[in-house]
Structures are given as C-alpha cells and as structure tokens.
Scaffold this active site. Structure first.
Site, PDB file in Angstrom:
ATOM      1  N   ALA A 213       0.925  -1.121   0.074  1.00  0.00           N
ATOM      2  CA  ALA A 213      -0.065  -0.048  -0.135  1.00  0.00           C
ATOM      3  C   ALA A 213       0.725   1.424   0.012  1.00  0.00           C
ATOM      4  O   ALA A 213       2.133   1.103   0.181  1.00  0.00           O
ATOM      5  CB  ALA A 213      -0.911  -0.005   1.246  1.00  0.00           C
TER       6      ALA A 213
ATOM      7  N   GLU B 265       1.204   5.509   1.223  1.00  0.00           N
ATOM      8  CA  GLU B 265       0.505   6.409   2.099  1.00  0.00           C
ATOM      9  C   GLU B 265       0.371   7.842   1.807  1.00  0.00           C
ATOM     10  O   GLU B 265       0.394   8.687   2.449  1.00  0.00           O
ATOM     11  CB  GLU B 265       1.545   6.554   3.524  1.00  0.00           C
ATOM     12  N   ASN B 266       0.145   7.891   0.430  1.00  0.00           N
ATOM     13  CA  ASN B 266      -0.013   9.248  -0.216  1.00  0.00           C
ATOM     14  C   ASN B 266      -1.006  10.169   0.636  1.00  0.00           C
ATOM     15  O   ASN B 266      -1.947   9.793   1.152  1.00  0.00           O
ATOM     16  CB  ASN B 266      -0.579   9.284  -1.583  1.00  0.00           C
TER      17      ASN B 266
ATOM     18  N   HIS C  75      -0.639   1.153   9.626  1.00  0.00           N
ATOM     19  CA  HIS C  75       0.968   1.428   9.009  1.00  0.00           C
ATOM     20  C   HIS C  75       0.751   2.481   8.001  1.00  0.00           C
ATOM     21  O   HIS C  75       1.453   3.807   8.127  1.00  0.00           O
ATOM     22  CB  HIS C  75       1.454   0.341   8.326  1.00  0.00           C
ATOM     23  N   GLU C  76      -0.321   2.561   7.172  1.00  0.00           N
ATOM     24  CA  GLU C  76      -0.373   3.687   6.250  1.00  0.00           C
ATOM     25  C   GLU C  76      -0.915   4.847   6.785  1.00  0.00           C
ATOM     26  O   GLU C  76      -0.629   6.164   6.680  1.00  0.00           O
ATOM     27  CB  GLU C  76      -1.164   3.203   4.928  1.00  0.00           C
TER      28      GLU C  76
ATOM     29  N   GLU D 140      10.223   4.399   7.467  1.00  0.00           N
ATOM     30  CA  GLU D 140       9.780   2.977   7.559  1.00  0.00           C
ATOM     31  C   GLU D 140       9.836   2.351   8.744  1.00  0.00           C
ATOM     32  O   GLU D 140       9.220   1.580   9.347  1.00  0.00           O
ATOM     33  CB  GLU D 140      10.452   2.413   6.288  1.00  0.00           C
TER      34      GLU D 140
HETATM   35  N1  B3K Z   1       5.855   3.653   1.545  1.00  0.00           N
HETATM   36  C1  B3K Z   1       5.292   2.620   0.526  1.00  0.00           C
HETATM   37  C2  B3K Z   1       6.274   1.928  -0.103  1.00  0.00           C
HETATM   38  C3  B3K Z   1       6.643   2.218  -1.213  1.00  0.00           C
HETATM   39  C4  B3K Z   1       7.618   1.727  -2.153  1.00  0.00           C
HETATM   40  C5  B3K Z   1       8.154   1.853  -3.242  1.00  0.00           C
HETATM   41  N2  B3K Z   1       8.972   1.049  -4.183  1.00  0.00           N
HETATM   42  C6  B3K Z   1       4.528   1.631   1.592  1.00  0.00           C
HETATM   43  C7  B3K Z   1       4.902   1.861   3.111  1.00  0.00           C
HETATM   44  O1  B3K Z   1       6.023   1.392   3.330  1.00  0.00           O
HETATM   45  O2  B3K Z   1       4.122   2.345   3.841  1.00  0.00           O
HETATM   46 ZN    ZN Z   2       5.542   2.390   5.398  1.00  0.00          ZN
END
Ligand code: B3K
Ligand code: ZN
Length: 882
Positions: A266, A268-269, A301-302, A324
């Site tokens: 997923a 997190e935009n 998480h997101e 992360e």
């Molecule tokens: N931040 C994204 C992961 C993006 C991966 C790009 N190749 C999901 C996450 O860790 O929440």
């Molecule tokens: Zn993440």
C-alpha cells in the site's frame, strides 16, 4: 548486461536543493492512451550562485512545451540529458510551466500514472513522479499542491487527489472535472491521483479535538461487500494514534482506494492512500485470520505514516528507515495492543530471523541507513523496515516507555513540516531524555547481525553469579571491520522453582535493581562481565528477553535447561524461544543422522516437553500454537554452515510426523475442543483457538494415518470460513492423496472468479513439496487466472515457488534456477521492481554445495549478461555475483 553500468548514488554526495518549489498546480487531461499534464511550479532559488541551473527529473515523458512567467522558453535556455532536464538563466523567483504527454495504458512498471482494472491510479514513491512530469523529484523539495483532473464523466465518474476537494463540475462533451487542494507541503512521492468507476463505503471519525473527518474506501463495485474490516481497522488506528502517541488526523477527508495491480502492499499518499486490494478486501468466506490481521496492520501502517512520513518526511532516500522503521515499530505496537503482545512479538521475530537475518548475511547486506544504491526501489528491504523497527524498539528499551514518548513528542514538534534524517530522530530522543546515544547510532550504519556469546558461572561459596558477554558483528560487503554496538540486553535469572531471583550487581547500592528480577544490561564494549550478588543457588539465566535486540545470542544451555525454561520462564517470548532452540537442536541432530545415512529416532525428552505444552491448561491457545510450530526450513538453513535443503526437509517432516503420531490423542482432543470456535468472531482469542485447531489438524494429517486425512477433508467440505478452509487444505498439501486433489479442484471451482482467493490456491501448490512441483507451477502459468502483469499473481506463484519451496527450487539439476531466471527476464521488460525482488532468491549461492552453486551462478550470469536489463535487476544480480 546494461549497455553502461548504472550510476551509483552515494549518501556522502548529498547536497541541499538549489531550487525550492513553494507551490505546484497540476492539470490532468486524463485519457488512458494519451494523458496531457500541465504543471506550473512556483520556483525560488534556495541557495547556490545566481547562474546555477535548475535540474528536473523525467522518465518516459514527452515534453510538449516550456514557459517561464508566461513566455515560451528560448530553445538555448534548456537541454535534456538522458533523464534530466536542465534550465538556465532563470530569475530567482519565477513560474515555470511545463506540458507533457504520457501513456498510462502502456505503463506496465506500475510506477507513475497507470491503469488498473480500467481505472487510473498512481504510485510515486520513490521516484515515480518523474514519470508523470518533469520535476525536482526528491523528498526534500516540499510543495503545496493544487490538482485539477478532467476526464470522461461516464468512464471515470470518480476523480480524486490529495487533500480537500475545492471545486468540481460538468463540462461539455461528456467531460467533468474536480479540483483538489492539499494545504500541507509535501514531497512529490506523496502525490496521488485516482480516476475511475468506483464504489465507495463511507464512515466518519471525530478526532480528539473535535475535527470531523469523512472516511471513504473506494473499490470496484463488486467488492463493496468486503470493506467493513478495513473501515473498522482505520477507525481503530486513528483512535490508537491519538491515545498512544497524541497524534491527530489533519484533513477533512481520508480516502483509501483498492487496486488490483500494485507493486507492494500500500502507499501512504497524503489523504489518499492507494492500496493493493489484498490489504483491503476481506469477508469471512474469502479471507483468513492472517489476512484480517494483515489488513488491520497495513491500514494502520499507512495511517500512521501521516505523521511518521508525511508531516515529517525523509531528507533523502538514504533516510528511508526514518519513516519506515519508525512506522513499522508503530504498527507493531498497535497490533500488540489489539492482541496478545507475546504472540505478536514472536511472529515479528520469526519474520526478522527468517527474512532479515539472511539478507544481512547476503551479498545485498546493507545498513539500516544504506551508504549507496543504484536503484532505490531495491532498498525497500527487510533491513530498512524490520531491522529499522528493531532499532527504534531498542531506543524505547533504553529510554523507557515514558522517555521514548517524550522523545517522540519532541521529534514531532521540532520537525513538523520538514524533511529530516535519522540523526535528527536520534537527536530528538537524546534531547528529550538527556541520554547519550552516540554509540547507539552505529546501528544505523553497520550492516550484519551481531552475535553475543554468553556464559554463566556460579560461585556457590560466595553466592555470586558471573555472566560474561562478548559481542561481535561479522564482516559484510564493504564493511570488513565492525565496531562494538550499544546493545540493550533484557535478562533475569531463575531459581530451581522457576522464580526470578532479584538481581543486584556487585558494588551496587542495596536498593538498586529494585525487587524486580528483570534488568536491562547495556553492552557497549566488546566484552563485559556482570557479577550478581546474593544469588542463593545456581540459576538458569533467561537472556535477551522479549528479544530486546536484533542479535544472535549463544548460550550453551543443556537440554534440561531448555525444557525447564520452556515450562517456567516468566517471559512468554523466552518461553517460546527455549522451545525453538530445543527444536532446532533436535532437528539439526536429525539432519546429521540423515547425512550419515543412519535411521532416525524422535528424542523422547523433546516429545515429552511438547506433550507438556500441549496439556498446559494455563497457556493461551495462541501461545501453544506458537510453541508447537516447528522452526521453518529457512530458519533451520540459517543454522547450518552449508545448507542441505533435502536433509532439512526430511528431518523436519520426520519430527512433524513423530509429534503427530506420538501425541495423536492430544492433538485430537485439542482439535475437538477448538474446532467449533465461532467463525464470525475475529477477536484475538478466537483467532488463537482457530490457529491451534488448524495446527492440530496439520499434525493429525502429518501422522500419516487415513483418519487424519479424512478429518481434514471433512473439515474442508464443511468449512465455515476461509481460515478453516485453508487450514484443512494446507494440512493436505504435502500428502499425495485423493483428498488433496479433490479439495484443490473444489477450491478452484468455487473461487475462480476471486483473484485474491485464487492466489492462495496458486501459492499452496507452488510451495508443495510433492514431486512434480515445478511442472505444476509451469502449467499453472497457463491458468486463465494467472497473469504475469499482475504482481500479486507473480508473487503467489513464482515468488512462492522460489521462496517457500526449497526442495524443488534447489533441485539438483538446476531446473528451479533456470525457471526463475527465465521468469525474471520475462518480467524485467514489464515490471523491473517485481522482477528484481525475485532475483534475490539466487543471491546466496555460496551457502549451497558446489553443484548447486555452479547452477545458481549460471542463472545469475544469464540474467546479468542480458542486454537492456533494468537498473533494478542489474543491481541485485551483479552485486550477488561480486
Ligand atoms: N511507502 C510505501 C512503499 C513504497 C515502495 C516503493 N518502491 C509503503 C509503505 O511502506 O508504507
Ligand atoms: Zn511504510
């Protein structure tokens, strides 16, 4: 082979951006074949000298026009060099307008703007925004976005982007538009847009301070009945972050969109998460308990990223673990609070040990904060995520929960709205608590899994217990010598009744150490000796409680001591750990017997201690299930100098069968006790009971008698939810019997229209150790439900074969390796990110015998020598061969 080896990017070369973008206005004319993008950047020189040009990144985008402050740009003022656009002679403040053309329907890499299931969606992290338009595509350029979307109203009735909707309406020719504004400056990687024919489930949330938030989950219409759990999880996450970290949501709407084609879990935009449908859609009959738990944790998480990632983001991609590692830590804590903490910890540690430890010992080993990369997408790794989370957890252990919370508060307050580094994070922790974490920082820079050798010595005459601890970290590529780390080691010592003995160190005041028997020792030197006083009898130490550091601990326990800890350790994690160590010892003994060609026998004392766990009325069913699950084949492989996949598999099967046969009555009793657990109850207690019932069924089938098979088949036919169905099917999977084929056939017929459920069916077959697995996998690639362009299908079939079927993947004739190389090459031209992940299965060839090494290397060479390879695959394949 790459025509020219890709450039390596180094952390030491970081330079702050010369140009700032304060605002961006994007205008999309959406058409799957040809989308026009107009972007207007409000630029400001942030540093550098007056003549310094502006550099924008772009990939597979056609530049249509460039204008500065309303005037077309002179052709001599700009040039494109590969994927960089250089513009000279700009005034210190100006508005740059860029028009580009892109082809979303041809985008199979699933980065940038693409089409999934007929709908538009985006994936910009890490460097996907540059596939949409020319932009300074780096996380330390944060801008305020206004986005206008225009599309055909009938085909794309829903138009979404980040932030709040500020305008929308109909246009002529069947078109319509929407304008979104996100008031929070953000890096380009958090940009998102979605356009399509989507149904929506809505709810509301009132934040602690009274802000009303609309919650919306968008899915394809036929999935609308699978959103309840995701919505419930979102609400729980929002509440939890307020209660535990004091963090509130900050926009009027929070949207989640589920898409079927997605490279990872997923994204997190800001305000508009895009999810792999696997982590949204769940109904009791389609999703297992593990799926429900995984959905809850990914949604959390997101959501948590809104603060740890979006409000405060990374200065550069070397700092990825800043968001992360921290966010994984936060989602782990969230899940622990919803369930049994020890069970969550055990699951996380198992994951770390079976996936991150091997990575840390591979040619791809890298620190939590890497020093260099060719392709950043290759660094979304277990090390950056899971070891990164362990590093945050150790900080919490060292500072205590309260100190840690103060550090978090300071971090959020001090850096809100900024793009920062892991150093900034650690500094906030230090400043809030007046602790010195300078040595601790080495955890971010040193790769490799540290080893702690521990030994105990009891001085009966003086009632003293001496604990000697020595740490070392093995060399990893590019890091031959390691420095000692600052390691928190939680421990206690037990008397012969299993009680914790109060611990006081030699020379310590009487009150120090309190009454509690548990302490956290801090290791900073290569060697330490701790002498505890007033220890009335020779104790059994319980070390590294709750896995207080991501290390390998060695202590020469006797079998009796392990059995004793299994029965008495007051730390549930270590109770489980003692059982695992005991099982590893027994299994490695069996491996040696197999290698020596001797007959196998099950260790009676081990079986007896398993029987005790099975009958222990005080143990939670979930913990019983954990304790009686044998260590996985990959974890066992880690314990051997030279991996013998066949012997490991045989040894593990033998022990499983023995436990199944010798404890058959116990298993049957357990199964009967828990088989009727309410299938609609998704609480941790019910999940634990189902887990144990499923494990019991597995052992009953493993025992090899026909009753077990009949029981599993009956369970399959009468299953009341997907957890029961999968437990039965999984139990039959390695058993060459009619029931297996009948169940597989029925499952396929029932679920052929549900791709996420069919993935389970692909994976089970891909991981089956029965003969002919590779042929079956190859045949399944022709199944109408399979599609090489869909990452979930690839992972379910090809990924499962390479990672969960050691016996067939490592077949001596090299057929598994050749198959993987072929698939990697076929995939690389479609989707490099997914292809690159698969290559990792070949990386650790040095761990195998000569014949296999040779064949694995051949497969890697075949990959590296292919022309036109992506940077993603090239980096992993070439580093593996170094
Ligand atoms: N931040 C994204 C992961 C993006 C991966 C790009 N190749 C999901 C996450 O860790 O929440
Ligand atoms: Zn993440």
């Amino acid at each position: 082979m790459k025509d020219a080896a890709p450039r390596t990017i180094h952390l030491k070369d970081y330079a702050a951006p010369v140009w700032r973008v304060s605002a961006v206005a994007l205008d999309f004319h959406l058409d799957p074949a040809q989308t026009r993008v107009r972007s207007r950047l409000s630029l400001e020189r942030a540093g550098g000298s007056a003549g310094q040009p502006l550099m924008l990144n772009g990939q597979d985008v056609k530049l249509l026009s460039l204008a500065v402050d309303g005037r077309p740009l002179d052709a001599r003022a700009w040039r494109i060099e590969g994927e960089q656009l250089w513009i000279q002679g700009l005034p210190d403040r100006c508005e740059l307008e860029i028009q580009t053309l892109i082809h979303p329907d041809q985008n199979t890499a699933l980065e940038g703007l693409y089409v999934s299931g007929g709908n538009f969606c985006t994936q910009c992290e890490a460097e996907g925004f540059r596939r949409i338009t020319w932009f300074p595509d780096r996380p330390d350029v944060m801008a305020e976005y206004t986005v206008r979307l225009e599309a055909d109203r009938a085909a794309f009735p829903v138009l979404l982007s980040n932030g709040n909707l500020i305008d929308s309406g109909d246009l002529s020719d069947g078109l319509h538009y929407a304008v979104w504004h996100d008031p929070y400056p953000k890096p380009s990687y958090l940009f998102a847009l979605v356009a399509g024919d989507l149904a929506c489930q809505e709810d509301r949330f009132t934040t602690a301070s009274g802000r009303e938030v609309d919650l919306r989950i968008y899915v394809q219409r036929h999935n609308l009945d699978k959103c309840d759990h995701a919505m419930g999880s979102l609400i729980k996450s929002m509440r939890w972050d307020e209660q535990v970290f004091g963090r509130e949501y900050d926009l009027d709407v929070y949207m989640i969109v589920a898409v079927d084609d997605f490279n990872m879990g997923a994204m997190e935009n800001k305000g508009l998460n895009v999810f792999n449908s696997k982590y949204v859609l769940a109904r009791q009959d389609t999703a297992t308990d593990e799926d429900f738990v995984a959905i809850e944790s990914v949604i959390a998480h997101e959501y948590f990223h809104n603060w740890s990632g979006n409000r405060i983001t990374c200065r550069d991609w070397f700092q990825l673990s800043l968001k992360e590692g921290l966010t994984v830590f936060r989602d782990q804590e969230f899940t622990a609070d919803q369930s049994l903490r020890a069970v969550k910890r055990i699951d996380d540690v198992q994951r770390l040990r079976s996936l991150q430890f091997p990575e840390d010992a591979s040619p791809m080993a890298h620190p939590v904060r890497p020093q260099s990369y060719m392709e950043i997408n290759n660094f979304y790794t277990m090390t950056v995520y899971e070891k990164g989370a362990e590093v945050v957890r150790m900080i919490q252990t060292l500072l205590g929960r309260e100190g840690f919370r103060r550090g978090m508060d300071l971090y959020f307050e001090r850096h809100d709205g900024q793009a920062v580094t892991t150093d900034d994070f650690v500094r906030a922790m230090e400043d809030a608590t007046a602790r010195d974490l300078s040595q601790f920082r080495r955890w971010y820079d040193q790769a490799g899994t540290p080893v702690i050798e521990a030994a105990g010595d009891y001085d009966a005459a003086n009632h003293r217990y001496r604990l000697t601890l020595r740490q070392s970290t093995p060399a990893t590529p590019g890091q031959p010598d390691k420095l000692p780390l600052h390691i928190p080691l939680a421990m206690a010592v037990l008397d012969s009744q299993g009680r914790e003995i109060p611990l006081r160190l030699e020379g310590e005041a009487k009150t120090a150490g309190g009454q509690s028997g548990e302490r956290v020792l801090e290791l900073t030197a290569p060697d330490h000796v701790f002498v505890f006083e007033n220890v009335p009898e020779a104790p059994v130490p319980s070390l590294l409680r709750n896995f207080s550091a991501p290390v390998k601990l060695r202590f020469a326990y006797t079998d009796e001591q392990l059995a004793f800890l299994m029965a008495h350790d007051g730390d549930d994690f270590n109770r489980w750990e003692a059982g695992q160590q005991y099982a590893v010892r027994i299994l490695l003994g069996l491996v040696r017997e197999i290698q020596a060609g001797r007959a196998l026998e099950a260790d009676e004392r081990f079986v007896a201690s398993a029987a005790r766990v099975l009958r222990d009325p005080d143990l939670d069913p979930a913990l019983v299930a954990e304790a009686l699950s044998l260590p996985g084949e990959s974890y066992l492989a880690e314990q051997m100098d030279a991996v013998d996949v066949d012997a490991i598999h045989e040894a593990r099967n033998f022990l499983r069968r023995s436990l199944g046969e010798q404890l058959a009555d116990g298993w049957r009793a357990i199964y009967d006790r828990y088989r009727d657990t309410d299938p609609a109850d998704l609480g941790a207690g019910a999940m634990g009971r189902r887990r144990l019932a499923g494990l019991a069924l597995g052992y009953l089938v493993a025992a090899g008698r026909s009753e077990g098979r009949a029981l599993a088949y009956a369970r399959f036919r009468e299953a009341r939810n997907m957890t029961e169905s999968m437990a039965a099917l999984r139990a039959l999977m390695d058993c060459p019997c009619e029931e297996r084929e009948a169940a597989l056939g029925a499952f396929e017929t029932r679920w052929k229209e549900e791709p996420l459920v069919l993935d389970k069916w692909f994976s089970l077959q891909a991981a089956s150790s029965l003969p002919g697995a590779l042929d079956r996998v190859k045949r399944l690639m022709d199944h109408p439900g399979f599609n090489l362009r869909n990452p979930n299908r690839v992972r379910a079939l090809i990924g499962a074969f390479a990672s969960a079927n050691p016996v067939h993947f490592h077949a001596l004739d090299g057929s598994g390796y050749d198959y993987l190389a072929e698939q990697v090459l076929a995939l690389d031209s479609l989707n490099p990110q997914v292809a690159a992940r698969l290559v990792k299965a070949l990386s650790r060839f040095k761990r195998y015998d000569n014949a296999r090494q040779k064949r694995m290397k051949q497969a890697l060479k075949r990959i590296v020598e292919t022309h036109g390879l992506s940077r993603d695959v090239y980096e992993i394949a070439s580093r593996s061969l170094e």
